[in-house]
Design an enzyme around this catalytic site. Structure first.
Site, PDB file in Angstrom:
ATOM      1  N   HIS A   1       0.712  -1.349  -0.106  1.00 49.26           N
ATOM      2  CA  HIS A   1       0.140  -0.518   0.306  1.00 49.26           C
ATOM      3  C   HIS A   1       0.272   1.463   0.457  1.00 49.26           C
ATOM      4  CE1 HIS A   1      -3.106   2.708   0.959  1.00 49.26           C
ATOM      5  NE2 HIS A   1      -2.388   3.203   1.877  1.00 49.26           N
TER       6      HIS A   1
ATOM      7  N   HIS B   1       1.495   4.829  -2.539  1.00 55.88           N
ATOM      8  CA  HIS B   1       1.643   6.830  -2.312  1.00 55.88           C
ATOM      9  C   HIS B   1       3.099   7.033  -2.736  1.00 55.88           C
ATOM     10  CE1 HIS B   1      -1.274   7.631   1.388  1.00 55.88           C
ATOM     11  NE2 HIS B   1      -1.241   6.236   1.323  1.00 55.88           N
TER      12      HIS B   1
ATOM     13  N   GLU C   1      -5.539   9.512  -0.133  1.00 49.02           N
ATOM     14  CA  GLU C   1      -6.005   7.916   0.341  1.00 49.02           C
ATOM     15  C   GLU C   1      -6.729   8.127  -1.019  1.00 49.02           C
ATOM     16  OE1 GLU C   1      -3.141   6.859   2.945  1.00 49.02           O
ATOM     17  OE2 GLU C   1      -4.167   6.246   1.222  1.00 49.02           O
TER      18      GLU C   1
ATOM     19  N   SER D   1      -3.796   1.266  -5.099  1.00 50.79           N
ATOM     20  CA  SER D   1      -3.144   0.291  -4.285  1.00 50.79           C
ATOM     21  C   SER D   1      -4.332  -0.878  -4.427  1.00 50.79           C
ATOM     22  CB  SER D   1      -2.334   0.252  -3.163  1.00 50.79           C
ATOM     23  OG  SER D   1      -3.557   1.058  -1.535  1.00 50.79           O
TER      24      SER D   1
HETATM   25  N1  HBI Z   1       0.937   6.447  10.017  1.00 50.61           N
HETATM   26  N2  HBI Z   1       3.106   5.019   8.922  1.00 50.61           N
HETATM   27  C1  HBI Z   1       1.799   5.665   9.072  1.00 50.61           C
HETATM   28  N3  HBI Z   1       0.945   6.408   8.060  1.00 50.61           N
HETATM   29  C2  HBI Z   1       0.717   6.541   7.587  1.00 50.61           C
HETATM   30  O1  HBI Z   1      -0.171   7.079   6.906  1.00 50.61           O
HETATM   31  C3  HBI Z   1      -0.460   7.412   8.955  1.00 50.61           C
HETATM   32  C4  HBI Z   1       0.833   7.116   9.759  1.00 50.61           C
HETATM   33  N4  HBI Z   1      -0.847   7.619  11.264  1.00 50.61           N
HETATM   34  C5  HBI Z   1      -0.840   8.607  11.344  1.00 50.61           C
HETATM   35  C6  HBI Z   1      -1.954   8.625   9.588  1.00 50.61           C
HETATM   36  N5  HBI Z   1      -0.722   7.892   8.618  1.00 50.61           N
HETATM   37  C7  HBI Z   1      -3.095   9.608   9.721  1.00 50.61           C
HETATM   38  O2  HBI Z   1      -3.093  10.028  11.073  1.00 50.61           O
HETATM   39  C8  HBI Z   1      -3.162  10.493   8.570  1.00 50.61           C
HETATM   40  O3  HBI Z   1      -4.563  11.427   8.374  1.00 50.61           O
HETATM   41  C9  HBI Z   1      -2.084  11.556   9.538  1.00 50.61           C
HETATM   42 FE    FE Z   2      -1.563   5.536   2.680  1.00 53.65          FE
END
Ligand code: HBI
Ligand code: FE
Length: 296
Positions: free
Chosen positions: A148, A153, A194, A213
């Site tokens: 993913h 991304h 997303e 994804s």
């Molecule tokens: N941590 N590894 C990872 N990947 C993410 O996409 C991610 C996260 N922590 C918080 C988060 N996304 C979401 O709360 C975002 O909206 C900030």
């Molecule tokens: Fe994501």
């Protein structure tokens, strides 16, 4: 229709990324290896042949359905991930990515706290989960895995304007944390990074990682008559709730990545204040007079 989603619903169920000790479901990764900023080495040698095969199969399934559904910028960049038949080395991608837009891919054990996440984005470091789903989870994995994060991304981080948006988002997130406005910003991330759609001369296309994804949602988001598709409006997005365990009932449509980047220019403080006094909007509805789009 397979309505389960292969993206990080764990975050959006209010499950804080690292919840050890608070009795919730512990996150999947091995956080003992993480540094203070939550990054960790990729641990490339730990991938089994089955892991590489899972990546190969996921990559083959998604890349076969991109034309006519994924945005051109994604299709032109996805090959920069490297060979399609083995999990890429993060350092190899970072070497190419750094030259293109100054970004790096860094390993993380999985979901990380929002502040840490924002801080990495603000430094142009994109956190990529280091583990991959099991073959049994081929169609659905609760938390974001390396497929993913990499396939969904990373290709658009090769696009200079989108790369600037992602850094601006991270900087905005650090400010939002101080203003306790992370929910508003999480909605912006959700409905753009997303699950965002972009309007093109050839019709609607997907640019959101959760769509790109997903085996089923890529076609659904662009072609189904079921969901609402609303023109990008920052405050509308910040007021709109989202669903986490079905395909989206509402998608927001941008006209360009420049539009997205410009939206992050103003100081969000007055916006947060305005939005906090307004009624939240359920996903799946449209408001009178707003710009909507029909399926491609
Ligand atoms: N941590 N590894 C990872 N990947 C993410 O996409 C991610 C996260 N922590 C918080 C988060 N996304 C979401 O709360 C975002 O909206 C900030
Ligand atoms: Fe994501």
């Amino acid at each position: 229709m397979d309505t389960k989603l292969d993206f990080h619903s764990g975050i959006n169920q209010g499950v804080a990324p690292v919840t050890y000790g608070q009795g919730d479901r512990p996150p999947r990764g091995d956080y003992s290896r993480a540094r203070a900023d939550y990054t960790c080495e990729q641990g490339y040698a730990s991938y089994s042949e089955a892991d590489h095969d899972t990546y190969r199969r996921l990559y083959a399934r998604q890349s076969a359905q991109l034309e006519g559904l994924a945005c051109r910028e994604f299709i032109d960049a996805v090959g920069k991930l490297g060979a399609p038949d083995r999990i890429p080395r993060f350092d190899d991608i970072s070497e190419r990515l750094m030259k293109a837009t100054g970004w790096q891919v860094v390993g993380v054990p999985g979901l990380i706290p929002e502040e840490a996440f924002f801080a990495l984005l603000a430094k142009r470091q994109f956190p990529v989960t280091d583990w991959i789903r099991t073959p049994a989870e081929f169609d659905y994995v609760v938390e974001p895995d390396v497929f993913h994060d990499l396939f969904g991304h990373v290709p658009l981080l090769f696009n200079p304007v989108f790369a600037d948006y992602m850094q601006a988002y991270g900087e905005g997130g650090l400010k939002a944390s101080r203003l306790h406005a992370c929910e508003n910003l999480a909605r912006l991330y959700w409905y753009t990074v997303e699950f965002g759609l972009i309007n093109t001369p050839q019709g609607l296309r997907a640019y959101g990682a959760g769509i790109l994804s997903s085996a089923g949602e890529l076609r659904y988001s662009v072609t189904s008559g079921e969901p609402q598709r609303v023109g990008f409006d920052l405050e509308r997005i910040m007021r709109t709730k989202y669903k986490i365990d079905t395909y989206q009932a509402t998608y927001f449509v941008i006209d360009s990545f420049e539009q997205l980047f410009k939206a992050t220019a103003p100081d969000f403080t007055p916006i947060y204040e305005r939005v906090s006094g307004q009624q939240q909007i359920e996903a799946g509805i449209t408001l009178p007079g707003e710009r909507t789009f029909s399926a491609a």
